[in-house]
Scaffold this motif. Structure first.
Motif, mmCIF file in Angstrom:
data_model
loop_
_atom_site.group_PDB
_atom_site.id
_atom_site.type_symbol
_atom_site.label_atom_id
_atom_site.label_comp_id
_atom_site.label_asym_id
_atom_site.label_seq_id
_atom_site.Cartn_x
_atom_site.Cartn_y
_atom_site.Cartn_z
ATOM 1 N N GLU A 1 42.153 8.875 28.400
ATOM 2 C CA GLU A 1 42.062 7.439 28.151
ATOM 3 C C GLU A 1 42.461 7.101 26.707
ATOM 4 O O GLU A 1 41.958 7.697 25.764
ATOM 5 N N GLY B 1 43.532 17.289 31.594
ATOM 6 C CA GLY B 1 42.881 16.001 31.372
ATOM 7 C C GLY B 1 43.641 14.803 31.865
ATOM 8 O O GLY B 1 43.120 13.678 31.832
ATOM 9 N N THR C 1 42.090 11.618 33.852
ATOM 10 C CA THR C 1 40.639 11.624 33.652
ATOM 11 C C THR C 1 40.303 10.843 32.380
ATOM 12 O O THR C 1 41.187 10.368 31.668
ATOM 13 N N LYS C 2 39.015 10.749 32.062
ATOM 14 C CA LYS C 2 38.587 10.071 30.844
ATOM 15 C C LYS C 2 39.121 10.751 29.592
ATOM 16 O O LYS C 2 39.251 10.122 28.540
ATOM 17 N N VAL C 3 39.430 12.043 29.709
ATOM 18 C CA VAL C 3 39.991 12.776 28.561
ATOM 19 C C VAL C 3 41.281 12.126 28.068
ATOM 20 O O VAL C 3 41.577 12.136 26.869
ATOM 21 N N GLU D 1 32.577 14.464 20.927
ATOM 22 C CA GLU D 1 33.899 14.470 21.549
ATOM 23 C C GLU D 1 34.021 15.759 22.343
ATOM 24 O O GLU D 1 34.118 16.844 21.770
ATOM 25 N N LYS E 1 45.262 7.650 25.267
ATOM 26 C CA LYS E 1 46.209 8.597 24.681
ATOM 27 C C LYS E 1 47.603 8.428 25.291
ATOM 28 O O LYS E 1 47.750 8.020 26.440
#
Length: 230
Positions: free
Chosen positions: A129, A122, A125-127, A96, A131
Motif C-alpha cells: 500500500e 507483498g 497486500t497491505k505491504v 513496520e 508503494k
C-alpha cells in the motif's frame, strides 16, 4: 587494529537518543547480548531498531522494550514477545513489519549502496500500500527502499585484530548483511586472535566494515526449549 571495548556499556556509550540501530540475530541466536545490556544500562531512548525480531520478554531486545527505550521497530517477526504485543496495541510502539526475505534484501541493499529494488513479495497486500509498482515480464513487482543505520551491532564467533569476522553456524544469519549497512559497526565476539591467524578463505565479514570490537561471554539462551518426554 580496531578499537577494543572493555564492556557492553563502553561499546555503546556514544549512541545517542533517537539513533537508528541495526541489531544482528535470529530469535536469540547470534544477538550481541552484552551490547544490548549496555544499551539498557545507558538508558538511551527513542531508538529505531532494525532487526529480524525483538527478542523475548526477559532477554535480548525485549529488555529495551521493557524499559521503553524503543520508539520504532522494523522487523519481520514478533511472535515470542508479549510486551511487544501490548505496546503495539496500546499505541506506545510504532512498528513496520516486513516480509523476512524483503527485510534481508533491504538491509543487504543498504550495505551494497543500492537505494531501492523491485520484489514480488507483498504485491496485492497491505505491504504494498502506497508503494510504487511496475510490471516486468508480465508480473507485478513492488518497489522497496534500502535500509541504513547509524550503528550496526552484531555478534560473531571470532575476530582478528583487523576486525575480520567469522560467524558460528546459525549465528551467520542477519549479522553479515547488517555489518555492511551501518555507518559504524561494532562487533561482539567470543575471542580475538592476532592478525593473520584467521584463514582468509573462512572470513565472512571483512574488517573494513568493522570499527570496534568487544570480546565478551554470552549466556546463549534458548528462545523456546522443547524436550522429549523420556
Amino acid at each position: 587494529m580496531k578499537k577494543h571495548y572493555m564492556s557492553g556499556y563502553d561499546a555503546v556509550s556514544d549512541i545517542a537518543d533517537g539513533s537508528t540501530l541495526m541489531v544482528g540475530g535470529f530469535g536469540l541466536v547470534g544477538i550481541p547480548e552484552q551490547m544490548i545490556l549496555g544499551l539498557v544500562e545507558s538508558e538511551v531512548k527513542n531508538l529505531t531498531i532494525i532487526s529480524n525480531n525483538c527478542g523475548v520478554d526477559d532477554w535480548g531486545l525485549g529488555l529495551l522494550l521493557k524499559n521503553h527505550q524503543i520508539k520504532k521497530m522494523i522487523g519481520s517477526y514478533v511472535g515470542e514477545n508479549k510486551e511487544f504485543e501490548r505496546q503495539v496495541l496500546s499505541g506506545e510502539l510504532e512498528v513496520e513489519l516486513i516480509p523476512q526475505g524483503t527485510l534481508a534484501e533491504r538491509i543487504r541493499a543498504g550495505g551494497a549502496g543500492i537505494p531501492a529494488f523491485y520484489t514480488p513479495a507483498g504485491v496485492g497486500t497491505k505491504v504494498a500500500e502506497g508503494k510504487e509498482t511496475r510490471i516486468f515480464h508480465g508480473k507485478e513487482y513492488v518497489l522497496e527502499h534500502a535500509l541504513y543505520a547509524d550503528y550496526s551491532l552484531i555478534r560473531a564467533y571470532q575476530a582478528d585484530e583487523g576486525g575480520n569476522l567469522v560467524y558460528n553456524k546459525t549465528a551467520r544469519n542477519f549479522n553479515p548483511m547488517i555489518a555492511a549497512a551501518g555507518k559504524i559497526t561494532l562487533a561482539e565476539v567470543e575471542n580475538i586472535v592476532a592478525t593473520g591467524k584467521l584463514n582468509a578463505d573462512q572470513v565472512h565479514t571483512p574488517g573494513i566494515y568493522v570499527q570496534g570490537l568487544l570480546e565478551a561471554k554470552q549466556e546463549k539462551r534458548i528462545e523456546r526449549k522443547t524436550i522429549r518426554n523420556r
